[in-house]
Scaffold this motif. Structure first.
Motif, mmCIF file in Angstrom:
data_model
loop_
_atom_site.group_PDB
_atom_site.id
_atom_site.type_symbol
_atom_site.label_atom_id
_atom_site.label_comp_id
_atom_site.label_asym_id
_atom_site.label_seq_id
_atom_site.Cartn_x
_atom_site.Cartn_y
_atom_site.Cartn_z
ATOM 1 N N PHE A 91 0.783 -1.244 0.000
ATOM 2 C CA PHE A 91 0.000 0.000 0.000
ATOM 3 C C PHE A 91 0.816 1.296 0.000
ATOM 4 N N LEU A 96 -1.902 5.219 3.678
ATOM 5 C CA LEU A 96 -1.826 4.354 4.857
ATOM 6 C C LEU A 96 -0.717 4.840 5.782
ATOM 7 N N SER A 180 -5.314 9.948 5.596
ATOM 8 C CA SER A 180 -4.900 8.545 5.494
ATOM 9 C C SER A 180 -5.505 7.667 6.588
ATOM 10 N N ILE A 198 -7.311 3.410 2.491
ATOM 11 C CA ILE A 198 -7.014 1.967 2.558
ATOM 12 C C ILE A 198 -8.000 1.384 3.565
ATOM 13 N N MET A 202 -9.639 -4.011 2.586
ATOM 14 C CA MET A 202 -8.347 -4.172 1.904
ATOM 15 C C MET A 202 -7.281 -4.711 2.855
#
Ligand code: TXA
Ligand code: MG
Length: 334
Positions: A91, A96, A180, A198, A202
């Motif tokens: 990622f 993230l 994030s 994210i 996921m």
């Protein structure tokens, strides 16, 4: 703090100028794929202190440290769990942020006095070029005044930071639009402290995922929270925001009968008429538009903002989390 703030487009020249200012311990607002960041040299205590001053941010709210390559990580942390390595591979660069035990290189002001440090590698080319040019990591919270909606355009940054910083780099509109995803690693699990681009879905490919209860619940007064940012009032326009748990026609009818006189209503895929504005059909679009629409409420000077309940999974969880805070947890059940 009395700068003649300049807003310049992202190009070769502005990148060099940003890096030069940052090397001298000044602040520069930079684009990222999530929201604009207010950056300083993460390893320079005096520079980082200026961030708290410019934003009016509480000192115990730690900052995220931004890197542009994997080689920048090991010196900042004491340990990199295997799960973190796998997540970075999949990622990063991207929205993230991971929490690690911090090394002595990270000053206490950057980590809000905690023994841990939050690190993320953005995907934004502008952000990475600036970090690369600096050669040191950048501490960067969202570039808004503390409590205000995060900035997703350079103009939003200018509204909040004019006179407080020397330079804003304009990289256009942010693609993701909310901050994030922040995770820590606890009891062998991936623990989500703040939902973002994210998603839990996921992350679940890489281990058991737990969503912190502070993501959707109001922390008790004086309760210790894992992520200090969760306890502050956030993203608030001057208007009173309410999340309305109804959809489509039912949402529209509630808004029309609500009795509020000075209002806007943000509907998911709504037709833009009367006081209705469309905040997007999908959670991804809603995330992109949300903060700009909350700022727009202030520009219009309305007293009330009613928002249709978003989905509460996938990217929708990030939208819901930001909305709950903007609404001070006021949800109207129909
Ligand atoms: O997308 C983003 O993450 C943006 C862009 C600029 O990169 N940055 C951002 O920073 O949202 P900020 O400061 O607005 O939010 C940082 C969040 C806060 O909720 C803070 O409490 C949490 O991360 N945080 C930072 N360090 C932490 C730590 N060591 N432990 C737990 N939470 C931490
Ligand atoms: Mg913020």
């Amino acid at each position: 703090m009395n700068y003649d703030t300049r807003l310049v487009p992202y190009d070769r020249e502005s990148i060099s100028e940003a890096a030069e200012l940052l090397s001298r311990g000044e602040l520069v607002a930079i684009p990222t794929e999530t929201v604009y960041g207010l950056a300083a040299d993460a390893l320079n205590e005096n520079a980082v202190k200026k961030i708290f001053l410019a934003k009016g941010r509480p000192q115990d709210n730690p900052l995220i440290v931004h890197i542009s390559s994997m080689e920048m990580l090991p010196p900042l942390v004491r340990e990199i769990p295997d799960t973190a390595k796998a997540l970075a591979e999949r990622f990063w660069g991207g929205p993230l942020t991971m929490i690690f035990p911090k090394s002595d290189k990270i000053p206490g002001v950057t980590s809000g006095g905690l023994g841990t440090v939050a690190v993320r590698m953005p995907s934004s080319e502008a952000a990475r070029e600036i970090i690369g040019k600096c050669g040191f990591p950048l501490a960067a919270p969202s570039a808004n005044l503390s409590g205000k909606p995060s900035p997703t355009t350079a103009r939003h940054v200018f509204e909040d930071m004019n006179g407080r910083i020397p330079l804003i780099i304009d990289g256009g509109e942010c693609a993701v639009g909310v901050e994030s995803t922040v995770v820590c690693f606890k009891d062998g699990r991936i623990h989500i402290l703040r939902p973002g681009g994210i998603t839990a879905e996921m992350l679940s490919e890489f281990g058991k995922v737990e969503v912190d209860k502070a993501v959707t619940a109001q922390p008790e007064k004086d309760e210790r929270v894992l992520s200090p940012g969760m306890k502050y009032k956030h993203y608030s326009p001057k208007a009173d925001v309410y999340v309305v748990n109804a959809h489509g026609r039912a949402f529209e009818e509630y808004c029309r009968r609500s009795g509020y006189e000075s209002l806007i209503a943000l509907g998911a895929g709504a037709a833009e008429k009367d006081f209705f504005l469309d905040y997007g059909k999908t959670p991804e679009i809603q995330a992109q538009r949300l903060f700009a629409l909350l700022r727009k409420a202030d520009e219009l000077g309305v007293e009330t903002v009613l928002v249709e309940m978003p989905e509460r999974s996938g990217m929708g969880l990030a939208v819901y989390n930001r909305l709950l805070r903007a609404a001070a947890f006021r949800v109207i059940e129909i």
